[in-house]
Design a protein around this motif. Sequence first.
Motif, short mmCIF file in Angstrom:
data_model
loop_
_atom_site.label_atom_id
_atom_site.label_comp_id
_atom_site.label_asym_id
_atom_site.label_seq_id
_atom_site.Cartn_x
_atom_site.Cartn_y
_atom_site.Cartn_z
N ASN A 172 0.69 -0.42 -0.58
CA ASN A 172 0.03 -0.20 -0.13
C ASN A 172 0.50 1.44 -0.06
N GLY A 173 1.24 2.35 -0.99
CA GLY A 173 1.15 3.47 -1.07
C GLY A 173 0.27 4.41 -0.79
N PHE A 174 0.78 5.54 -0.30
CA PHE A 174 0.23 6.75 0.11
C PHE A 174 0.94 7.69 -0.90
N GLY A 175 -0.51 7.97 -1.66
CA GLY A 175 -0.46 9.49 -2.69
C GLY A 175 -0.98 10.63 -2.28
N ALA A 176 0.23 11.26 -2.04
CA ALA A 176 -0.46 12.79 -1.12
C ALA A 176 -0.51 13.79 -2.25
N LEU A 177 -0.98 13.75 -2.99
CA LEU A 177 -2.53 14.61 -3.72
C LEU A 177 -3.63 14.83 -2.69
N PRO A 178 -3.65 13.93 -2.85
CA PRO A 178 -4.79 14.45 -2.07
C PRO A 178 -5.44 15.70 -0.81
N ILE A 179 -4.25 15.34 0.02
CA ILE A 179 -4.04 15.86 1.19
C ILE A 179 -3.97 17.04 1.29
N GLN A 180 -3.27 18.14 0.09
CA GLN A 180 -3.17 19.16 -0.37
C GLN A 180 -4.36 20.13 0.20
N ARG A 181 -5.52 19.25 -0.24
CA ARG A 181 -6.44 19.62 0.37
C ARG A 181 -7.63 19.55 1.56
N ARG A 182 -6.73 19.47 2.73
CA ARG A 182 -6.92 19.53 3.78
C ARG A 182 -6.12 19.88 4.46
N ASN A 183 -6.44 21.27 6.04
CA ASN A 183 -6.01 21.07 6.51
C ASN A 183 -4.44 20.65 7.66
N MET A 184 -3.61 21.60 7.85
CA MET A 184 -1.99 20.64 8.53
C MET A 184 -2.49 19.33 9.82
N LYS A 185 -3.48 20.07 10.57
CA LYS A 185 -3.67 18.75 11.29
C LYS A 185 -4.52 17.64 11.53
N ASP A 186 -5.30 17.82 10.12
CA ASP A 186 -6.43 16.63 9.75
C ASP A 186 -5.11 15.81 8.86
N SER A 187 -4.49 16.47 7.76
CA SER A 187 -3.34 16.02 7.35
C SER A 187 -2.28 15.42 8.39
N VAL A 188 -1.96 15.60 9.16
CA VAL A 188 -0.90 15.15 9.86
C VAL A 188 -1.12 13.86 10.58
N GLU A 189 -2.90 14.01 10.53
CA GLU A 189 -3.68 13.10 11.62
C GLU A 189 -4.00 11.41 10.71
N ILE A 190 -3.73 12.13 9.33
CA ILE A 190 -3.96 10.73 8.62
C ILE A 190 -2.69 10.45 7.88
N LEU A 191 -1.68 11.09 8.04
CA LEU A 191 -0.22 10.52 7.37
C LEU A 191 0.63 9.90 8.68
N GLU A 192 0.01 10.27 10.25
CA GLU A 192 0.69 9.49 11.47
C GLU A 192 -0.60 8.13 10.89
N THR A 193 -1.21 8.31 11.05
CA THR A 193 -2.75 6.52 10.88
C THR A 193 -1.40 5.88 10.07
N ALA A 194 -2.04 6.40 9.02
CA ALA A 194 -0.78 5.51 7.98
C ALA A 194 0.66 4.74 8.68
#
Length: 335
Positions: A13-35
């Motif tokens: 499972n690779g993580f494509g990080a294009l879509p997280i540019q549409r989220r704020n910093m806090k939510d993006s970091v939470e998603i990335l850390e969960t991954a």
Amino acid sequence: MRLGKTNLQINKNGFGALPIQRRNMKDSVEILETAYNAGIDFYDTARFYTDSEEKIGKAFEEVRENIYIATKTGMETVEEFWKDLETSLKNLKTDYVDLYQFHNISFCPKKDDELYQAMIDAKTEGLIKHIGITTHKITIAHEALDSGLYETLQYPFSYLSGDEEIKLVEKCRQLDVGFIAMKAMGGGLIKNSKASYAYINQYDNILPIWGIQKLEELNEFLSYDETTTLTPELTKAIKQDKKELGENFCRGCGYCMPCPEEINISLCARMSLWIRRFPTEPNLDERTQEIMKKTMDCVECYECVDKCPYELDIPELLKENYEDYQNVLTGKVKL
């Protein structure tokens, strides 16, 4: 899986990080850390993806050595190449990138090109570990593979792909080039993530990078593993999707834009598919109606056609989509 001649051993499972540019910093970091906590260790971003690199840098500064970071430059001069790389390293809070890729540029840099030599110099200096290329054009993909200069190829691939794309995957296998599948969900038009995962799971040399912007999307992919294989039910769903979408559809890559008439091509050229596949989304609101009206301003200059990697007749697609949209809006066609 092993990513070709890079010899990197990576979670499938690779993580494509294009879509997280549409989220704020806090939510993006939470998603990335969960991954990360779930075992995902490959993260693909690009200078072109606004603040995506910065979000990865913030999330992973303390665990940098445990992950693989791939980023990209779309620059076509040596000076701009070095500026991009310097900015990426700063944003990502790292002193090296595991995989640096030419990002859908208009040609395939070869051994004697100054631009490719800049890649070699960056690798010699330890700023990058491996060299790759991304493209939407199959001719450039073959050029890159035939050159023998690239360790990875990133190319659109999903169960909507045809024979030419499958041959490209096999060519990568023969040449031991890592194949990174972008747009594995058909640019957002595929609804069945399980079918998409199972289809790509057939290929042990493909690393899919799922474009993720919500925790629920991430959790879907985390629920699949090597036991997720094609069943008769999933095969039937894939067959139906291929019938519904056909081959002449917009993937939403955005390389046709900007439009001189300010038409939102990547939205308008596939609206007909969106309103059928995602009828619960607010695609008939006043804002979308205004966006769709702009298609009437098309002067058929064909600049978009020249830039489209899939050689679509975009003016015709815009006409068809606007007509269909109006029929749905006025009730002539029921969803």
